[in-house]
Design a protein around this motif. Structure first.
Motif, PDB file in Angstrom:
ATOM      1  N   LYS A 189      -8.162   2.007   9.353  1.00  0.00           N
ATOM      2  CA  LYS A 189      -8.526   3.025   8.385  1.00  0.00           C
ATOM      3  C   LYS A 189      -8.701   4.358   9.101  1.00  0.00           C
ATOM      4  CE  LYS A 189     -10.979  -0.173   5.300  1.00  0.00           C
ATOM      5  NZ  LYS A 189     -12.280  -0.473   4.642  1.00  0.00           N
ATOM      6  N   VAL A 196      -3.760   7.910   7.212  1.00  0.00           N
ATOM      7  CA  VAL A 196      -2.951   6.755   6.807  1.00  0.00           C
ATOM      8  C   VAL A 196      -2.249   7.177   5.527  1.00  0.00           C
ATOM      9  CG1 VAL A 196      -2.930   4.348   6.092  1.00  0.00           C
ATOM     10  CG2 VAL A 196      -4.545   5.110   7.851  1.00  0.00           C
ATOM     11  N   ASP A 231       0.091   2.806   1.384  1.00  0.00           N
ATOM     12  CA  ASP A 231      -0.710   1.646   0.988  1.00  0.00           C
ATOM     13  C   ASP A 231       0.144   0.394   1.066  1.00  0.00           C
ATOM     14  OD1 ASP A 231      -3.206   3.013   0.057  1.00  0.00           O
ATOM     15  OD2 ASP A 231      -1.790   3.943  -1.349  1.00  0.00           O
TER      16      ASP A 231
END
Length: 385
Positions: free
Chosen positions: A84, A161, A164
């Motif tokens: 994350k 990031v 997904d």
């Protein structure tokens, strides 16, 4: 009766006229005195010897000197994301994965074709070419399979990031690999996910190695060179400084509001523990230095018609001398010829406005002191001895 009144009126008017004339005269004298006194004050200082430096400064922000936008070398659907934003990772650590099914099937097929080519007649040119082609296909398929896993090319912090699980990710054909501890490769590029076309799927930065990019004016940028020493301060951390060096100077300027600037990157030798990426910083770069130089305060040097002069006291009388100057800091000017150490120099500073001043001469800098002190605005420093 009328004649008496007229006489009194004439007397009063005469008295008023005298008073008015006196007032005008007093005002004229007062204004004249102001013109005479609104000139200048003088003081003396000594020609000294010491180290003198000139520097330029600009503000910027702290950013990582080592950062990469990472993309998958292969293509497929994202099945796992192991990190994350803000996570600290080690070199070679697995960051994310794609579905490996299609890539594995292509590798199996390529290996089968290679086996067939190897069993054939490789003594002929055509047979050998088929074998080499099949071998290359296996190597490409293996790279595609390895490219479905994203590894960290260096230890650092995840800063973004951009995707997904379930997103389709397409590999970058121009991405280069960086071996991780597991032997697989991590690639970098400018794109890598359907969610972001201008950055990598995962962005990684090393917070231990930081730099500051400042916008220097075009006149200051011409004085800069790669390798010059710099001192960096931080707006949120009074008293905290760091040393660094000029690492890069942009060749293309940026123009904003008719002001031309050049971006200059300064890499810090070591990051202070309190400093964080994104903080505001100011970088001061030393562009010239004169050791054991003869110098006077900037205000002592007058310039007119391309000539520099200094007023020296000889036997208590002011004498104007022509001098040759060297580097000029914010509070001191190097004198390369024309003066000797210990001579008394007069400094004249204007204390008001005068209607009779011609303005033909200009002073360098402001009101200088007898000794050198750190210059404001990052323009120069000097130290007297």
């Amino acid at each position: 009766m009328r004649s008496v009144i007229r006489g009194r009126a004439l007397l009063v008017n005469s008295a008023l006229a005298v008073l008015l004339a006196g007032g005008v005269g007093f005002a004229y004298v007062s204004l004249g005195d102001d013109e005479a006194t609104a000139s200048a004050t003088t003081r003396t200082t000594t020609v000294m010897r010491g180290d003198l430096t000139t520097s330029v400064a600009a503000s910027g922000s702290v950013e990582s000197a080592t950062k990469r936008a990472l993309t998958f070398a292969g293509s497929g659907t994202v099945t796992r994301i192991h990190v994350k934003v803000g996570a600290t990772v080690k070199k070679g650590q697995k960051l994310a994965e794609l579905d490996r099914t299609e890539a594995q099937e292509q590798l199996d097929a390529a290996r089968a074709e290679l086996a067939v080519a190897a069993d054939g007649d490789t003594s002929t040119a055509q047979g050998y070419a088929s074998y080499v082609q099949a071998k290359n296909a296996v190597s490409a398929a293996q790279r595609a399979l390895d490219g479905t896993v994203l590894y960290a090319p260096f230890a650092g912090t995840v800063t973004a990031v951009n995707g997904d699980v379930g997103d389709a990710a397409s590999g970058s054909s121009g991405a280069s690999g960086s071996a991780g501890s597991s032997g697989s490769s991590a690639s970098s590029g400018s794109s890598g996910s359907s969610g972001s076309s201008s950055s990598g799927f995962i962005e990684l930065a090393d917070p231990a190695k930081v730099q500051v990019t400042g916008s220097f004016t075009e006149s200051d940028a011409t004085k800069l060179k790669v390798g010059q020493a710099a001192t960096v301060t931080f707006a949120a951390l009074p008293g905290v400084t760091a040393q660094g060096k000029v690492a890069a100077i942009d060749s293309t300027p940026t123009t904003e509001n008719n002001v031309v600037t050049f971006a200059v990157t300064i890499v810090l030798d070591a990051k202070p523990a309190q400093v964080r990426i994104g903080q505001t910083a100011a970088a001061t770069v030393t562009v010239s230095k004169a050791d054991d130089a003869l110098y006077v305060p900037n205000a002592a040097v007058m310039s007119a018609g391309g000539q520099s002069t200094v007023t020296v006291l000889e036997n208590g009388r002011p004498v104007v001398k022509s001098v040759t100057v060297g580097i000029v800091g914010s509070s001191g000017t190097e004198i390369t010829s024309g003066l000797s150490e210990g001579e008394q120099v007069r400094i004249t500073v204007a204390t008001g406005t005068s209607g009779t001043g011609s303005g033909a001469q200009t002073q360098r800098g402001g009101f200088g002191g007898g000794g050198m002190v750190p210059g404001g605005g990052g323009r120069g420093t000097g130290g007297g001895r």
